[in-house]
Design an enzyme around this catalytic site. Structure first.
Site, short mmCIF file in Angstrom:
data_model
loop_
_atom_site.label_atom_id
_atom_site.label_comp_id
_atom_site.label_asym_id
_atom_site.label_seq_id
_atom_site.Cartn_x
_atom_site.Cartn_y
_atom_site.Cartn_z
N CYS A 179 5.31 20.22 2.60
CA CYS A 179 4.37 19.18 2.71
C CYS A 179 3.84 18.88 3.91
CB CYS A 179 4.89 17.80 2.23
SG CYS A 179 5.96 17.77 0.62
N CYS B 277 4.37 16.12 6.80
CA CYS B 277 5.67 15.52 6.89
C CYS B 277 6.47 16.22 7.72
CB CYS B 277 6.37 15.73 5.35
SG CYS B 277 8.16 15.08 5.55
N CYS C 137 15.69 -0.56 0.60
CA CYS C 137 14.94 0.64 0.29
C CYS C 137 15.37 1.75 1.03
CB CYS C 137 13.28 0.27 0.81
SG CYS C 137 12.63 -0.90 -0.08
N CYS D 11 15.76 -0.04 -3.96
CA CYS D 11 14.96 0.76 -4.24
C CYS D 11 15.03 2.25 -3.35
CB CYS D 11 13.71 0.49 -3.52
SG CYS D 11 12.00 1.10 -3.52
N CYS E 296 13.86 19.52 5.09
CA CYS E 296 13.67 19.81 3.87
C CYS E 296 13.02 21.27 3.56
CB CYS E 296 12.74 18.69 3.46
SG CYS E 296 12.17 18.63 1.80
N ARG F 242 0.34 -2.61 -1.15
CA ARG F 242 1.13 -2.67 0.22
C ARG F 242 0.54 -1.64 1.26
NH1 ARG F 242 6.59 -0.39 -0.85
NH2 ARG F 242 6.14 -1.93 -2.37
N CYS G 58 7.27 2.44 -8.03
CA CYS G 58 6.58 2.19 -6.95
C CYS G 58 6.03 3.33 -6.45
CB CYS G 58 7.39 1.63 -5.72
SG CYS G 58 6.80 1.60 -3.95
S1 SF4 Z 1 7.56 14.58 2.11
FE1 SF4 Z 1 8.89 15.53 3.57
S2 SF4 Z 1 11.08 15.13 2.91
FE2 SF4 Z 1 9.46 14.64 1.05
S3 SF4 Z 1 9.63 16.73 -0.11
FE3 SF4 Z 1 7.88 16.55 1.36
S4 SF4 Z 1 8.79 17.64 3.07
FE4 SF4 Z 1 10.56 17.21 1.97
#
Ligand code: SF4
Length: 390
Positions: free
Chosen positions: A74, A77, A114, A146, A70, A280, A206
């Site tokens: 983030c 992640c 999901c 989902c 990706c 949750r 959600c």
């Molecule tokens: S949470 Fe992870 S997969 Fe989702 S946009 Fe951010 S870096 Fe990419």
């Protein structure tokens, strides 16, 4: 507990039963004021939960349909290209793979499928692909669907809704104030806009957060109220799972490490600000709550599990046992597989009837042991101490 605290809790219970949120100062006290005894707080949050959801615990399972690579940054992640976490990356699965996985989930007791895609947001081709998968999972298997797919505009959200998607998962993750600390490639506003687009397209929402990304109590409270403004019916509360190689991997809140007691206070906060929402327990349940997991079922009314419900010896079976042992009910909206029904009935029967001793001396908990013994023509194994049957 002082009389004042007892009166405060009574007021919160009454408000929560009526679907009203506690005030911001009260929300602060829930997480920050040690004079508010934790057990009283859990009891109050539990009464609000029971008023809206009884003793049911909903079980959710997630299925990654695409992982890794990706471009977003983030910090929490492992799927980000900026992360050094060793993860298994794979391309978007084919329709056949996704439908087969949904079939397996259904056979194993799931009522909702999901799906999670990594990435900033799906391309037009990916929307077409997911729409075809969703339509087939709905029409052939009758499962609710989902999807978590990153940022969406209203047009894409509508295409997914038209295919039969029931619910979009899109977490706010943290407060607007703290957002830049965890991600710089998209904004808090982008996330809010995606929720608005999904709602406009008629999708259920959600949306939740990740607790323990170095935020303050005020950040946490901001998120609780933003989700209330959106009237989000389902709120996953995740707790940061520190992964070496990720930029955000300290698991701190208000400058302190997360403790099981703090995790419980956070869950009570979300229950008492969002009394009618499904709260949750998400990622980090086992690691951050440890031996206190059963107490979390009082403020929260649903949880995620890894793996399939019927996998023998899995942590999932232990989770189901925990729910029953704590006096709650496992809820599946779909048909209960017979094996799961037997397992739960056996647990409810209680006592030592749910246990047996394997030939290796290992304690096993499996109602199929009688069938196994009958098949092998063996007498049930006997527990012995120094060779003497007991
Ligand atoms: S949470 Fe992870 S997969 Fe989702 S946009 Fe951010 S870096 Fe990419």
């Amino acid at each position: 507990m002082s009389w004042t605290a007892a009166a405060l809790l009574d007021r919160w219970i009454d408000a929560g039963r009526a679907g009203e949120a506690v005030g911001r100062d009260e929300a602060r006290a829930i997480v920050a004021d040690d004079r508010l005894a934790l057990l009283g707080l859990i009891e109050a949050a539990g009464q609000v939960r029971e008023a809206h959801f009884g003793r049911d615990v909903l079980i959710h399972q997630l299925h990654n349909v695409q992982s890794g690579a990706c471009p977003e940054d983030c910090g929490y992640c492992g799927q980000s290209q900026h992360s050094e976490a060793p993860i298994q990356a794979y391309r978007l699965k084919s329709r056949e793979e996704i439908v087969a996985e949904a079939q397996r989930a259904k056979d194993n007791g799931a009522y909702r499928y999901c799906m999670v895609l990594s990435g900033r947001g799906p391309s037009d081709e990916e929307i077409d692909h997911m729409a075809a998968c969703i339509a087939e999972v709905k029409s052939r298997l009758g499962l609710r669907t989902c999807l978590s797919a990153g940022l969406l505009d209203e047009g894409k959200a509508r295409r997914l809704a038209d295919a039969g998607l029931d619910r979009l998962n899109h977490n706010l993750n943290t407060s607007e104030r703290h957002y830049e600390q965890i991600c710089t490639t998209h904004t808090f506003a982008d996330r809010v806009n995606t929720l608005a687009a999904a709602r406009a397209a008629g999708l259920d929402l959600c949306s939740g957060l990740i607790v323990g990304m170095g935020e303050s109590f005020e950040d946490l409270i901001d998120v609780a109220y933003r989700l209330r403004e959106f009237a989000v019916p389902s709120i996953p509360v995740n707790f940061l799972v520190p992964i070496p190689g990720n930029r955000v991997n300290d698991a701190t809140l208000q400058g302190r490490p997360l403790t099981p007691q703090m995790v419980l206070r956070v869950l009570c906060l979300f229950r008492l600000v969002n009394p009618t929402a499904e709260i949750r327990i998400g990622a980090g349940r086992e690691g951050h709550l440890r031996s206190m997991q059963a107490l979390a079922l009082h403020p929260a009314n649903s949880l995620f599990v890894d793996g399939y419900l019927l996998t023998r010896g899995s942590a999932t079976r232990d989770t189901i046992a925990m729910i029953i042992d704590a006096g709650f009910e496992v809820r599946l909206d779909g048909a209960w597989p017979a094996e799961l029904e037997q397992f739960v009935a056996q647990l409810k029967a209680g006592g030592s009837g749910a246990f047996d001793i394997d030939h290796s001396g290992e304690v096993i908990r499996d109602d199929r042991r009688r069938q196994r013994n009958a098949r092998l023509g063996e007498a049930p194994a006997t527990l012995r101490v120094n060779g003497t049957p007991i």
